[in-house]
Design a protein around this motif. Structure first.
Motif, PDB file in Angstrom:
ATOM      1  N   SER A 179       0.858  -1.176   0.000  1.00 23.39           N
ATOM      2  CA  SER A 179       0.000   0.000   0.000  1.00 23.39           C
ATOM      3  C   SER A 179       0.895   1.226   0.000  1.00 23.39           C
ATOM      4  O   SER A 179       2.005   1.207   0.544  1.00 23.39           O
TER       5      SER A 179
ATOM      6  N   ARG B  99      -8.080  -0.619  -0.819  1.00 21.78           N
ATOM      7  CA  ARG B  99      -7.758  -1.964  -1.303  1.00 21.78           C
ATOM      8  C   ARG B  99      -9.072  -2.604  -1.730  1.00 21.78           C
ATOM      9  O   ARG B  99     -10.033  -2.658  -0.967  1.00 21.78           O
TER      10      ARG B  99
ATOM     11  N   TRP C  43      -7.035  -8.851  -5.894  1.00 16.15           N
ATOM     12  CA  TRP C  43      -6.891  -7.683  -5.032  1.00 16.15           C
ATOM     13  C   TRP C  43      -5.884  -6.697  -5.621  1.00 16.15           C
ATOM     14  O   TRP C  43      -4.806  -7.086  -6.104  1.00 16.15           O
TER      15      TRP C  43
ATOM     16  N   VAL D 299      -4.534  -2.266  -4.953  1.00 20.87           N
ATOM     17  CA  VAL D 299      -4.602  -1.091  -4.091  1.00 20.87           C
ATOM     18  C   VAL D 299      -4.345   0.154  -4.947  1.00 20.87           C
ATOM     19  O   VAL D 299      -3.342   0.229  -5.663  1.00 20.87           O
TER      20      VAL D 299
END
Length: 299
Positions: A45, A119, A193, A195
């Motif tokens: 992140s 996210r 996933w 971010v």
């Protein structure tokens, strides 16, 4: 083999395995700008990688299929709830004429500058209908400033025609669109996933994808100075026709101030300046030259 010898052998094997097995990092093994540290998973992140902590506002979702506080869903054929620690926004299969949205509300979350990050993952849940476009955006707090999205910043614009491509849009009046594309090694849909983050200051806009800075836009025309709210959108690609069922989930959403400088270089290319065909500014701010960029529904 006698019992005592068996115990000694087991103990010796345990010692050998301990010596040969590398130590696993602890949950607080990596410094990331906050006292508790970060796991390697959390380091993917921008907030952790560029040392933005402490966070000003954060929303960590819960379970139980309850409506999340401070997240307002638009009306229409859709549903929203918290599931397994995620905000879940679902556009049901059927005819849609408007985007399905979820907005992080609350005056304390509205800022003209700062850092926003989330996210997220998404995926279709049916077939036989038209696909959706997806935007994760900063949009002006005042509806009088919308102008068909002409002052939005898109942390992510995603089109089903390019499933592995993330796009940044910085929209300003009258019809400016500063844009950048990033081809990812993994699909953005199919429950992968990723971010996405932006940093907005009085001097520039930065774009981050999976903890890496991708774009650095310093031109004055890209800086509207508007106060923003955070919004997620599912946009029908064929308004009025049957759209497939589609789901987007946020693991978390966060906002940081600019109090701490980035802990490492944010050098990155500028965006490309194009014409925003979707903009509908007031007559006195309408462009005088014809647009050259294909239209794209954003609201």
């Amino acid at each position: 083999m006698p019992y005592k010898k068996r115990l000694a052998l087991v103990a010796a094997l345990g010692t050998l395995l301990t010596l040969l097995t590398p130590a696993l990092p602890s949950a607080q093994a990596y410094p990331c700008g906050r006292p508790s540290g970060c796991t390697s998973f959390e380091l993917v992140s921008a907030g952790a990688s560029y040392d933005w902590y402490p966070v000003k506002h954060r929303y960590e979702f819960k379970g139980g299929r309850t409506e999340p506080k401070e997240w307002e869903k638009s009306k229409g054929n859709s549903k929203q709830y918290q599931q397994n620690g995620m905000l879940t926004l679902v556009a049901n299969k059927g005819k849609h004429t408007k985007p399905v949205t979820s907005t992080w509300t609350g005056r304390s979350h509205y800022y003209d500058k700062g850092r926003w990050e989330t996210r997220m993952r998404m995926a279709p849940e049916s077939s036989g209908g038209n696909p959706w476009m997806v935007e994760v955006a900063l949009t002006p707090v005042s509806k009088k400033q919308y102008f068909c999205g002409a002052q939005d910043i898109h942390l992510l614009h995603w089109s089903p025609t390019e499933p592995s491509t993330a796009q940044l849009d910085i929209n300003t009046l009258p019809d400016n669109r500063f844009t950048m594309e990033k081809k990812l090694s993994r699909s953005i849909t199919n429950d992968e996933w990723h971010v996405f983050a932006v940093e907005v200051t009085k001097e520039r806009v930065l774009w981050f994808v999976d903890a890496q800075v991708v774009a650095n836009e310093p031109r004055d025309k890209a800086l509207s100075g508007k106060k923003f709210k955070f919004q997620v959108r599912l946009i029908p690609t064929a308004p009025g026709k049957v759209q497939e069922k589609f789901r987007i989930q946020l693991d978390w959403a966060r906002y940081w101030t600019l109090a701490k400088p980035n802990s490492k270089s944010v050098a990155a290319p500028k965006t490309d300046l194009k014409t925003n065909r979707d903009a509908c500014p007031p007559v006195e701010q309408q462009p005088t030259s014809p647009s050259t960029t294909p239209a794209r529904a954003t609201r």
